[in-house]
Motif scaffolding. Structure first.
Motif, short mmCIF file in Angstrom:
data_model
loop_
_atom_site.label_atom_id
_atom_site.label_comp_id
_atom_site.label_asym_id
_atom_site.label_seq_id
_atom_site.Cartn_x
_atom_site.Cartn_y
_atom_site.Cartn_z
N VAL A 122 0.97 -1.19 -0.13
CA VAL A 122 0.01 0.04 -0.06
C VAL A 122 0.77 1.26 -0.02
O VAL A 122 0.53 2.14 -0.89
N ILE A 123 1.68 1.16 0.83
CA ILE A 123 2.90 2.33 1.15
C ILE A 123 3.49 2.68 -0.45
O ILE A 123 3.54 3.68 -0.91
N PHE A 124 3.93 1.86 -1.16
CA PHE A 124 4.68 1.85 -2.27
C PHE A 124 3.50 2.11 -3.53
O PHE A 124 3.96 2.86 -4.36
N GLY A 125 2.50 1.55 -3.27
CA GLY A 125 1.44 1.80 -4.26
C GLY A 125 1.21 3.34 -4.44
O GLY A 125 0.89 4.14 -5.37
N ILE A 126 0.84 3.86 -3.03
CA ILE A 126 0.67 5.60 -2.86
C ILE A 126 2.01 6.18 -3.51
O ILE A 126 1.46 7.38 -4.01
N ILE A 127 3.25 5.86 -3.16
CA ILE A 127 4.33 6.59 -3.59
C ILE A 127 4.23 6.44 -5.08
O ILE A 127 4.60 7.68 -5.46
N SER A 128 4.23 5.48 -5.73
CA SER A 128 4.20 5.37 -7.10
C SER A 128 2.98 5.80 -7.75
O SER A 128 3.18 6.35 -8.88
N ILE A 129 1.86 5.84 -6.99
CA ILE A 129 0.65 6.87 -7.69
C ILE A 129 1.17 8.54 -7.77
O ILE A 129 0.84 9.05 -8.85
N VAL A 130 1.68 8.74 -6.77
CA VAL A 130 2.03 10.16 -6.63
C VAL A 130 3.12 10.39 -7.78
O VAL A 130 3.11 11.47 -8.38
N TYR A 131 4.14 9.59 -7.71
CA TYR A 131 5.40 9.84 -8.56
C TYR A 131 4.69 9.88 -10.36
O TYR A 131 5.16 10.79 -11.16
N SER A 132 3.62 8.74 -10.48
CA SER A 132 3.23 8.85 -11.71
C SER A 132 2.40 9.82 -12.14
O SER A 132 2.52 10.60 -13.13
N LEU A 133 1.52 10.49 -11.16
CA LEU A 133 0.72 11.67 -11.39
C LEU A 133 1.75 12.82 -11.66
O LEU A 133 1.37 13.70 -12.58
N ILE A 134 2.87 13.07 -11.05
CA ILE A 134 3.64 13.95 -11.12
C ILE A 134 4.29 14.15 -12.73
O ILE A 134 4.17 14.79 -13.19
N LEU A 135 4.83 12.91 -12.90
CA LEU A 135 5.38 12.59 -14.37
C LEU A 135 4.33 12.91 -15.33
O LEU A 135 4.43 13.30 -16.30
N ASN A 136 2.98 12.34 -15.21
CA ASN A 136 1.92 12.74 -16.22
C ASN A 136 1.66 13.98 -16.28
O ASN A 136 1.39 14.50 -17.45
N ILE A 137 1.35 14.54 -15.27
CA ILE A 137 1.22 16.13 -15.12
C ILE A 137 2.26 17.04 -15.90
O ILE A 137 1.77 17.95 -16.61
N THR A 138 3.34 16.69 -15.49
CA THR A 138 4.65 17.65 -16.18
C THR A 138 4.91 17.03 -17.65
O THR A 138 5.86 17.72 -17.87
N ASP A 139 4.24 16.00 -17.98
CA ASP A 139 4.55 15.30 -19.51
C ASP A 139 5.82 15.03 -19.29
O ASP A 139 6.57 14.41 -20.45
N LEU A 140 6.47 14.63 -18.40
CA LEU A 140 7.91 14.07 -18.29
C LEU A 140 7.87 12.51 -18.60
O LEU A 140 8.88 11.93 -19.12
N ALA A 141 6.65 11.87 -18.31
CA ALA A 141 6.59 10.45 -18.55
C ALA A 141 6.80 10.15 -20.02
O ALA A 141 7.36 8.99 -20.53
N PHE A 142 6.44 11.13 -21.00
CA PHE A 142 6.53 10.82 -22.40
C PHE A 142 7.94 11.50 -22.94
O PHE A 142 8.44 11.03 -23.86
#
Length: 178
Positions: free
Chosen positions: A22-42
């Motif tokens: 659960v802890i890692f899931g929440i951390i990875s969700i926040v990290y993923s959200l940051i990457l997606n919002i900033t378009d750094l994931a792409f």
């Protein structure tokens, strides 16, 4: 006079793995959200791979916690089970988040993925017909539901592989005659 045995109770692998999942899931969700919002994931693939380091840390921490609660012992199988369960829980949470994000929050996410795919295919020197054919094939797989399925399966696969390795490095088998 009553005789009480002093048997120790083994810590719960499932509770530890669930907590760290659960802890890692929440951390990875926040990290993923940051990457997606900033378009750094792409635009920066290296940052996307950083999530594997976070997963490795979660697996190691969960195994170390189990060992700490188990008199510094953990078998290979126990470690493998803990790491795999950590990954399963975090992948499920990540999958739920991904579905909500792609389906309701960023409905253009799939279009961005398609644009990135076309750009990569062009860099490889493919002609327009080959690109169109590749995009048509991947469009069948690029639905929110399929993205979630592949994300969970990929998470489980890589988490299992990491757990195999980490468990082998961290295990400490209890001596038979202790």
């Amino acid at each position: 006079m009553e005789n009480y045995s002093t048997t120790s109770v083994s810590p719960s692998k499932n509770a530890i793995a669930l907590r760290y999942g659960v802890i890692f899931g929440i951390i990875s969700i926040v990290y993923s959200l940051i990457l997606n919002i900033t378009d750094l994931a792409f635009t920066n693939q290296a940052l996307s791979w950083f999530s594997f380091l976070i997963l490795i840390a979660a697996i190691v921490l969960a195994m170390r916690e189990f060992k700490r609660q188990n008199n510094n012992y953990m078998s290979y199988g126990q470690g493998l089970g803990i790491g795999t369960l950590v990954t399963a829980v975090s992948s499920a949470l990540g999958g739920i988040f991904t579905y909500i994000y792609v389906k309701f929050i960023d409905t253009g996410f799939i279009d961005k993925m398609r644009e990135m795919q076309v750009s990569e295919l062009e860099k490889k020197g493919m002609n327009d017909d080959q690109i169109d054919q590749a995009v048509a094939m991947s469009d069948k797989m690029m639905t929110p539901e399929m993205i979630v399925v592949f994300a969970i399966l990929a998470g489980l696969f890589f988490g299992f592989l990491l757990s195999l390795i980490i468990s082998a490095l961290i295990k400490r088998t209890r001596p038979e005659f202790e």
